[in-house]
Motif scaffolding. Structure first.
Motif, PDB file in Angstrom:
ATOM      1  N   PRO A 199       1.498  36.038   5.871  1.00  0.00           N
ATOM      2  CA  PRO A 199       1.443  34.792   6.204  1.00  0.00           C
ATOM      3  C   PRO A 199       1.505  34.220   4.765  1.00  0.00           C
ATOM      4  O   PRO A 199       0.982  34.707   3.921  1.00  0.00           O
ATOM      5  CB  PRO A 199       0.064  34.323   6.755  1.00  0.00           C
ATOM      6  CG  PRO A 199      -0.798  35.598   6.522  1.00  0.00           C
ATOM      7  CD  PRO A 199       0.134  36.754   6.512  1.00  0.00           C
ATOM      8  N   ARG A 200       2.331  33.059   4.494  1.00  0.00           N
ATOM      9  CA  ARG A 200       2.638  32.552   3.167  1.00  0.00           C
ATOM     10  C   ARG A 200       1.324  31.396   3.303  1.00  0.00           C
ATOM     11  O   ARG A 200       0.940  30.785   4.291  1.00  0.00           O
ATOM     12  CB  ARG A 200       3.718  31.348   3.266  1.00  0.00           C
ATOM     13  CG  ARG A 200       4.981  32.402   3.287  1.00  0.00           C
ATOM     14  CD  ARG A 200       6.238  31.774   3.514  1.00  0.00           C
ATOM     15  NE  ARG A 200       6.860  31.828   2.243  1.00  0.00           N
ATOM     16  CZ  ARG A 200       8.209  31.076   1.995  1.00  0.00           C
ATOM     17  NH1 ARG A 200       8.372  30.089   2.684  1.00  0.00           N
ATOM     18  NH2 ARG A 200       8.629  31.324   1.043  1.00  0.00           N
ATOM     19  N   PRO A 201       0.640  31.176   2.042  1.00  0.00           N
ATOM     20  CA  PRO A 201      -0.452  30.285   1.709  1.00  0.00           C
ATOM     21  C   PRO A 201       0.351  28.667   2.095  1.00  0.00           C
ATOM     22  O   PRO A 201       1.509  28.627   1.917  1.00  0.00           O
ATOM     23  CB  PRO A 201      -0.800  30.469   0.591  1.00  0.00           C
ATOM     24  CG  PRO A 201       0.467  31.176  -0.231  1.00  0.00           C
ATOM     25  CD  PRO A 201       1.225  31.949   0.864  1.00  0.00           C
ATOM     26  N   GLU A 202      -0.619  27.877   2.787  1.00  0.00           N
ATOM     27  CA  GLU A 202       0.047  26.607   2.875  1.00  0.00           C
ATOM     28  C   GLU A 202       0.258  25.886   1.597  1.00  0.00           C
ATOM     29  O   GLU A 202      -0.576  25.929   0.760  1.00  0.00           O
ATOM     30  CB  GLU A 202      -1.443  25.948   3.490  1.00  0.00           C
ATOM     31  CG  GLU A 202      -0.970  24.356   4.225  1.00  0.00           C
ATOM     32  CD  GLU A 202      -1.969  23.783   4.680  1.00  0.00           C
ATOM     33  OE1 GLU A 202      -1.974  22.663   4.894  1.00  0.00           O
ATOM     34  OE2 GLU A 202      -2.874  24.454   5.292  1.00  0.00           O
ATOM     35  N   MET A 203       1.200  25.146   1.707  1.00  0.00           N
ATOM     36  CA  MET A 203       1.411  24.342   0.142  1.00  0.00           C
ATOM     37  C   MET A 203       0.751  22.857   0.360  1.00  0.00           C
ATOM     38  O   MET A 203       0.596  22.399   1.491  1.00  0.00           O
ATOM     39  CB  MET A 203       3.030  24.053   0.383  1.00  0.00           C
ATOM     40  CG  MET A 203       4.008  25.177   0.078  1.00  0.00           C
ATOM     41  SD  MET A 203       4.013  25.883  -1.420  1.00  0.00           S
ATOM     42  CE  MET A 203       5.033  24.501  -2.171  1.00  0.00           C
ATOM     43  N   VAL A 204       0.202  22.829  -0.720  1.00  0.00           N
ATOM     44  CA  VAL A 204      -0.395  21.281  -0.725  1.00  0.00           C
ATOM     45  C   VAL A 204       0.307  20.403  -1.982  1.00  0.00           C
ATOM     46  O   VAL A 204       0.596  20.770  -2.874  1.00  0.00           O
ATOM     47  CB  VAL A 204      -1.997  21.704  -1.331  1.00  0.00           C
ATOM     48  CG1 VAL A 204      -2.507  20.460  -1.644  1.00  0.00           C
ATOM     49  CG2 VAL A 204      -3.038  22.581  -0.282  1.00  0.00           C
ATOM     50  N   THR A 205       0.733  19.281  -1.392  1.00  0.00           N
ATOM     51  CA  THR A 205       1.244  18.370  -2.130  1.00  0.00           C
ATOM     52  C   THR A 205       0.294  17.559  -3.035  1.00  0.00           C
ATOM     53  O   THR A 205      -0.571  16.980  -2.329  1.00  0.00           O
ATOM     54  CB  THR A 205       2.108  17.254  -1.487  1.00  0.00           C
ATOM     55  OG1 THR A 205       3.134  18.295  -0.468  1.00  0.00           O
ATOM     56  CG2 THR A 205       3.175  16.597  -2.195  1.00  0.00           C
TER      57      THR A 205
END
Length: 96
Positions: free
Chosen positions: A63-69
Motif C-alpha cells: 500500500p502506498r502512503p497517503e499523500m498529505v497536501t
C-alpha cells in the motif's frame, strides 16, 4: 531473497522432483502401492504450492502512503503566540 524468489525456487525443485519420479516410475513400474503413494505425495506437494502461491502477498502490492497536501498560504500568526523559537537563536539577539 524475496518471497516470490523463494516460491519460484521451490517450484523449480518440485518440477525436478516430478521428472525424477516419472523416471523412477519407468524403472520400477507405476502399479505398486509404494510408487502410487510417491506419485500422490508429489502431486499433493504441487497442489499445496499452488495454493500457497495464490495466498502469498504480492511483492508489488504494497500500500502506498497517503499523500498529505500542505498549503502554501501563510499560517495564522496567532498559532505561534506564546511559542518559543527553540533552535533559532536567542530571543534577546545574542547567543549565550
Amino acid at each position: 531473497m524475496s518471497l516470490q524468489d523463494d516460491l519460484s525456487t521451490v517450484q523449480r525443485r518440485l518440477d525436478d522432483l516430478n521428472r525424477a519420479v516419472s523416471q523412477l516410475e519407468q524403472h520400477v513400474g507405476g502399479n505398486s502401492v509404494d510408487m502410487r503413494r510417491v506419485r500422490a505425495d508429489t502431486d499433493h506437494l504441487r497442489e499445496d504450492l499452488a495454493l500457497l502461491r495464490q495466498s502469498a502477498p504480492q511483492s508489488g502490492a504494497k500500500p502506498r502512503p497517503e499523500m498529505v497536501t500542505i498549503s502554501d498560504t501563510p499560517y495564522d500568526p496567532k498559532l505561534w503566540s506564546g511559542a518559543e523559537d527553540e533552535g533559532l537563536g536567542s530571543p534577546y539577539g545574542h547567543a549565550p
